[in-house]
Motif scaffolding. Structure first.
Motif, PDB file in Angstrom:
ATOM      1  N   GLU A  22       0.827  -1.212   0.000  1.00 46.40           N
ATOM      2  CA  GLU A  22       0.000   0.000   0.000  1.00 46.40           C
ATOM      3  C   GLU A  22       0.864   1.267   0.000  1.00 46.40           C
ATOM      4  OE1 GLU A  22      -4.050  -1.503   2.277  1.00 46.40           O
ATOM      5  OE2 GLU A  22      -2.266  -1.098   3.478  1.00 46.40           O
ATOM      6  N   TYR A  23       1.931   1.232   0.767  1.00 44.02           N
ATOM      7  CA  TYR A  23       2.832   2.403   0.745  1.00 44.02           C
ATOM      8  C   TYR A  23       3.412   2.612  -0.658  1.00 44.02           C
ATOM      9  CZ  TYR A  23       2.991   3.320   5.808  1.00 44.02           C
ATOM     10  OH  TYR A  23       2.675   3.665   7.100  1.00 44.02           O
ATOM     11  N   ALA A  24       3.817   1.512  -1.298  1.00 42.78           N
ATOM     12  CA  ALA A  24       4.397   1.644  -2.642  1.00 42.78           C
ATOM     13  C   ALA A  24       3.364   2.212  -3.614  1.00 42.78           C
ATOM     14  CB  ALA A  24       4.925   0.287  -3.126  1.00 42.78           C
ATOM     15  N   ALA A  25       2.107   1.762  -3.484  1.00 46.65           N
ATOM     16  CA  ALA A  25       1.043   2.284  -4.358  1.00 46.65           C
ATOM     17  C   ALA A  25       0.801   3.763  -4.075  1.00 46.65           C
ATOM     18  CB  ALA A  25      -0.236   1.477  -4.149  1.00 46.65           C
ATOM     19  N   LEU A  26       0.827   4.123  -2.800  1.00 44.90           N
ATOM     20  CA  LEU A  26       0.597   5.528  -2.436  1.00 44.90           C
ATOM     21  C   LEU A  26       1.723   6.413  -2.975  1.00 44.90           C
ATOM     22  CD1 LEU A  26      -1.087   7.624  -0.928  1.00 44.90           C
ATOM     23  CD2 LEU A  26       0.064   6.961   1.195  1.00 44.90           C
ATOM     24  N   VAL A  27       2.959   5.937  -2.818  1.00 52.90           N
ATOM     25  CA  VAL A  27       4.106   6.700  -3.316  1.00 52.90           C
ATOM     26  C   VAL A  27       3.954   6.984  -4.813  1.00 52.90           C
ATOM     27  CG1 VAL A  27       6.560   6.460  -3.859  1.00 52.90           C
ATOM     28  CG2 VAL A  27       5.758   5.960  -1.547  1.00 52.90           C
ATOM     29  N   GLN A  28       3.421   5.992  -5.534  1.00 50.46           N
ATOM     30  CA  GLN A  28       3.287   6.142  -6.987  1.00 50.46           C
ATOM     31  C   GLN A  28       2.005   6.841  -7.417  1.00 50.46           C
ATOM     32  OE1 GLN A  28       4.792   2.434  -9.272  1.00 50.46           O
ATOM     33  NE2 GLN A  28       4.405   1.738  -7.185  1.00 50.46           N
ATOM     34  N   GLY A  29       1.119   7.106  -6.464  1.00 49.18           N
ATOM     35  CA  GLY A  29      -0.191   7.629  -6.829  1.00 49.18           C
ATOM     36  C   GLY A  29      -0.287   9.142  -6.844  1.00 49.18           C
ATOM     37  N   ARG A  30       0.862   9.809  -6.797  1.00 50.86           N
ATOM     38  CA  ARG A  30       0.851  11.274  -6.696  1.00 50.86           C
ATOM     39  C   ARG A  30       0.299  11.926  -7.959  1.00 50.86           C
ATOM     40  NH1 ARG A  30       5.099  14.444  -8.288  1.00 50.86           N
ATOM     41  NH2 ARG A  30       6.507  12.657  -8.125  1.00 50.86           N
ATOM     42  N   THR A  31      -0.701  12.774  -7.779  1.00 51.00           N
ATOM     43  CA  THR A  31      -1.234  13.606  -8.866  1.00 51.00           C
ATOM     44  C   THR A  31      -1.420  14.991  -8.250  1.00 51.00           C
ATOM     45  OG1 THR A  31      -3.528  13.188  -8.207  1.00 51.00           O
ATOM     46  CG2 THR A  31      -2.575  11.686  -9.875  1.00 51.00           C
ATOM     47  N   THR A 212      13.496   3.623  -5.338  1.00 50.04           N
ATOM     48  CA  THR A 212      12.317   3.178  -6.093  1.00 50.04           C
ATOM     49  C   THR A 212      11.095   3.296  -5.178  1.00 50.04           C
ATOM     50  OG1 THR A 212      12.498   0.899  -5.293  1.00 50.04           O
ATOM     51  CG2 THR A 212      13.710   1.435  -7.334  1.00 50.04           C
ATOM     52  N   PRO A 213       9.897   3.154  -5.739  1.00 54.97           N
ATOM     53  CA  PRO A 213       8.714   3.147  -4.868  1.00 54.97           C
ATOM     54  C   PRO A 213       8.823   2.066  -3.796  1.00 54.97           C
ATOM     55  CG  PRO A 213       8.052   3.365  -7.157  1.00 54.97           C
ATOM     56  CD  PRO A 213       9.528   3.117  -7.173  1.00 54.97           C
ATOM     57  N   GLU A 214       9.489   0.974  -4.140  1.00 54.00           N
ATOM     58  CA  GLU A 214       9.613  -0.112  -3.155  1.00 54.00           C
ATOM     59  C   GLU A 214      10.570   0.273  -2.016  1.00 54.00           C
ATOM     60  OE1 GLU A 214       9.645  -0.690  -6.578  1.00 54.00           O
ATOM     61  OE2 GLU A 214       7.534  -1.279  -6.379  1.00 54.00           O
ATOM     62  N   THR A 215      11.693   0.902  -2.362  1.00 50.61           N
ATOM     63  CA  THR A 215      12.594   1.297  -1.261  1.00 50.61           C
ATOM     64  C   THR A 215      11.927   2.392  -0.423  1.00 50.61           C
ATOM     65  OG1 THR A 215      13.845   2.969  -2.514  1.00 50.61           O
ATOM     66  CG2 THR A 215      14.688   0.711  -2.578  1.00 50.61           C
ATOM     67  N   LEU A 216      11.171   3.276  -1.073  1.00 52.21           N
ATOM     68  CA  LEU A 216      10.464   4.311  -0.308  1.00 52.21           C
ATOM     69  C   LEU A 216       9.412   3.696   0.607  1.00 52.21           C
ATOM     70  CD1 LEU A 216      10.078   7.187  -2.907  1.00 52.21           C
ATOM     71  CD2 LEU A 216      11.213   7.338  -0.689  1.00 52.21           C
ATOM     72  N   ALA A 217       8.759   2.642   0.114  1.00 49.66           N
ATOM     73  CA  ALA A 217       7.780   1.953   0.966  1.00 49.66           C
ATOM     74  C   ALA A 217       8.479   1.395   2.203  1.00 49.66           C
ATOM     75  CB  ALA A 217       7.087   0.840   0.179  1.00 49.66           C
ATOM     76  N   GLU A 218       9.693   0.880   2.005  1.00 44.26           N
ATOM     77  CA  GLU A 218      10.436   0.373   3.170  1.00 44.26           C
ATOM     78  C   GLU A 218      10.796   1.508   4.123  1.00 44.26           C
ATOM     79  OE1 GLU A 218      13.416  -2.941   2.285  1.00 44.26           O
ATOM     80  OE2 GLU A 218      13.063  -2.094   0.302  1.00 44.26           O
ATOM     81  N   ASP A 219      11.170   2.667   3.556  1.00 48.23           N
ATOM     82  CA  ASP A 219      11.446   3.822   4.419  1.00 48.23           C
ATOM     83  C   ASP A 219      10.224   4.163   5.263  1.00 48.23           C
ATOM     84  OD1 ASP A 219      14.121   4.476   3.691  1.00 48.23           O
ATOM     85  OD2 ASP A 219      13.380   5.314   1.803  1.00 48.23           O
ATOM     86  N   LEU A 220       9.067   4.210   4.597  1.00 46.75           N
ATOM     87  CA  LEU A 220       7.852   4.606   5.307  1.00 46.75           C
ATOM     88  C   LEU A 220       7.489   3.578   6.380  1.00 46.75           C
ATOM     89  CD1 LEU A 220       5.878   6.020   2.247  1.00 46.75           C
ATOM     90  CD2 LEU A 220       6.899   7.328   4.125  1.00 46.75           C
ATOM     91  N   LYS A 221       7.644   2.301   6.040  1.00 49.07           N
ATOM     92  CA  LYS A 221       7.346   1.255   7.021  1.00 49.07           C
ATOM     93  C   LYS A 221       8.315   1.350   8.197  1.00 49.07           C
ATOM     94  CE  LYS A 221       4.525  -1.877   8.073  1.00 49.07           C
ATOM     95  NZ  LYS A 221       3.115  -1.451   8.183  1.00 49.07           N
ATOM     96  N   PHE A 222       9.573   1.578   7.890  1.00 48.47           N
ATOM     97  CA  PHE A 222      10.562   1.721   8.972  1.00 48.47           C
ATOM     98  C   PHE A 222      10.188   2.892   9.885  1.00 48.47           C
ATOM     99  CE2 PHE A 222      14.327   4.024  10.503  1.00 48.47           C
ATOM    100  CZ  PHE A 222      14.765   3.091  11.451  1.00 48.47           C
ATOM    101  N   ILE A 223       9.843   4.021   9.278  1.00 50.74           N
ATOM    102  CA  ILE A 223       9.511   5.218  10.067  1.00 50.74           C
ATOM    103  C   ILE A 223       8.263   4.956  10.908  1.00 50.74           C
ATOM    104  CG2 ILE A 223       8.757   7.635   9.881  1.00 50.74           C
ATOM    105  CD1 ILE A 223      10.587   7.738   7.308  1.00 50.74           C
ATOM    106  N   GLU A 224       7.294   4.296  10.299  1.00 54.11           N
ATOM    107  CA  GLU A 224       6.072   3.961  11.050  1.00 54.11           C
ATOM    108  C   GLU A 224       6.423   3.129  12.286  1.00 54.11           C
ATOM    109  OE1 GLU A 224       2.968   1.723   8.773  1.00 54.11           O
ATOM    110  OE2 GLU A 224       2.909   0.538  10.627  1.00 54.11           O
ATOM    111  N   GLU A 225       7.260   2.127  12.107  1.00 56.17           N
ATOM    112  CA  GLU A 225       7.549   1.213  13.209  1.00 56.17           C
ATOM    113  C   GLU A 225       8.515   1.819  14.221  1.00 56.17           C
ATOM    114  OE1 GLU A 225       8.747  -2.308  11.109  1.00 56.17           O
ATOM    115  OE2 GLU A 225       6.656  -2.919  10.770  1.00 56.17           O
ATOM    116  N   PHE A 226       9.500   2.551  13.723  1.00 58.99           N
ATOM    117  CA  PHE A 226      10.498   3.149  14.622  1.00 58.99           C
ATOM    118  C   PHE A 226       9.876   4.298  15.411  1.00 58.99           C
ATOM    119  CE2 PHE A 226      14.304   5.909  15.375  1.00 58.99           C
ATOM    120  CZ  PHE A 226      15.008   5.014  16.176  1.00 58.99           C
ATOM    121  N   SER A 227       8.902   4.947  14.801  1.00 60.93           N
ATOM    122  CA  SER A 227       8.197   6.069  15.417  1.00 60.93           C
ATOM    123  C   SER A 227       9.168   7.103  16.016  1.00 60.93           C
ATOM    124  CB  SER A 227       7.243   5.524  16.490  1.00 60.93           C
ATOM    125  OG  SER A 227       6.455   6.574  16.982  1.00 60.93           O
TER     126      SER A 227
END
Ligand code: 5AD
Ligand code: FES
Length: 350
Positions: A22-31, A212-227
């Motif tokens: 979902e994060y990867a889709a959101l990263v790519q969904g920018r309009t 990539t959107p996938e590495t960004l998704a990992e960044d977002l997941k990391f930030i979410e969990e690390f808080s």
């Protein structure tokens, strides 16, 4: 604006968590429409938590010597065009004094990984600042150190630490750094800092090479969990004397998009509108605040060394005295309906 993206934004706003996909889709969904929608929501949330106050942190870039060789960074040890400097303790204390006069109550001591600053010497500096300015928060941003070192610095009086994770994808990390640097050690540092009790800031560059959107998704997941208490993100900007000097810079829009996503994910996080954002666009920092950021970090370093702390090309504010930067930022924030606040700006946890 697609219904899928609206649904993802709704979910993030309500639940503060998404899956990697979902994060990867959101990263790519920018309009453009989606950017307006998410920025409006992000601003609403930050106003609920922090009102219209923008926190200022006085940044003191006290050494540009660095033993590391990050491929993107202008002060990497192999850059022989970089004119090296190290401020003396007296010079650093003079920066704090002028910052204090200007109302700053947080000092961020940032530098390269300069071996001169042993635990003993750095602790002494921290204790001096702590004693002279008991009402100020001391933030360190001096890279990777041992847990014991972090512990000693904490006991000396530093209470916040900024260490960007740079990317949460190990393979990506290894492309951006030489083999002698370790992703696992960086993550270890962040965990140690948190366990010791620091308010911790992590973060990454937007548009870094091979992101990539996938590495960004990992960044977002990391930030979410690390808080983290703070999250510093700004565009990658190539520096001509580095191995990545020919890569394109990250974009304004992608940075703003990610700032808004992070605000929805972590409503209380301290989110700076970075100098790099102000460098790629003349109104970048204002736009960052309007996308959900709530911190600015003007420079308190002596003007004589400013240009030398050049992590990337064309960095702004290198010719301006601290007072000018503060006044400039105050005007910029006022122009968009926000005001600089001079208190310590502790993170609000609830
Ligand atoms: N462009 C943008 N940001 C950079 N940084 C280092 N080099 C660059 C660059 N070329 C960032 C890194 C580091 C922080 C201090 O500055 O993310 O953690
Ligand atoms: Fe430094 Fe505008 S913030 S001159």
């Amino acid at each position: 604006m697609s219904r899928d993206i609206t649904a993802l934004i709704d979910k993030l706003e309500l639940q503060h968590t998404l899956s990697l996909e979902e994060y990867a889709a959101l990263v790519q969904g920018r309009t453009p429409d989606a950017m307006r929608d998410i920025a409006a929501r992000a601003q609403h949330i930050r106003r609920d938590v922090y009102g219209t106050a923008v926190y200022v942190r006085g940044l003191i870039e006290f050494t540009n010597l660095c033993k590391n060789n990050c491929l993107y960074c202008g002060i990497r040890r192999s850059n022989h065009h970089c004119d090296r400097y190290r401020l003396t303790t007296d010079e650093i204390l003079a920066c704090c004094a002028s910052g204090y006069e200007l109302g700053f109550r947080t000092f961020v001591l940032q530098g390269g990984e300069d071996g001169y600053w042993s635990d003993e010497i750095l602790c002494r500096l921290v204790m001096q600042i702590r004693t002279l300015y008991p009402d100020c928060a001391i933030t360190l941003s001096v890279g990777e150190r041992s847990r014991e070192s972090y512990q000693r610095l904490y006991e000396a009086g530093a209470s916040r630490y900024l260490l960007r994770h740079e990317t949460a994808d190990k393979a990506h990390y290894e492309k951006l750094h030489p083999a002698e640097m370790s992703f696992d050690n960086r993550m270890r540092c962040l965990q140690d800092l948190k366990e010791i009790g620091y308010q911790v800031g992590c973060g990454f560059m937007v548009g870094s090479p091979w992101q990539t959107p996938e590495t960004l998704a990992e960044d977002l997941k990391f930030i979410e969990e690390f808080s983290p208490d703070m999250c510093g993100i700004g565009p990658f900007i190539p520096h001509k004397d580095t191995p990545l000097g020919d890569h394109p810079a990250g974009t304004l829009d992608e940075t703003l998009w990610l700032l808004s996503i992070i605000r929805l994910m972590l409503p209380h996080v301290l989110l700076p509108a970075t100098t790099a954002l102000g460098t790629i666009h003349p109104k970048g920092r204002e736009m960052g605040i309007l996308a959900g950021a709530n911190v600015v970090m003007p420079n308190l370093s002596p003007v004589s060394v400013r240009k030398k702390y050049e992590l990337y090309d064309n960095k702004i504010c290198t010719g301006d005295e601290a007072a000018e930067c503060r006044a400039c930022l105050a005007g910029r924030m006022k122009s968009i309906g926000y005001e600089l606040t001079t208190d310590r700006g502790d993170v609000r946890r609830n």
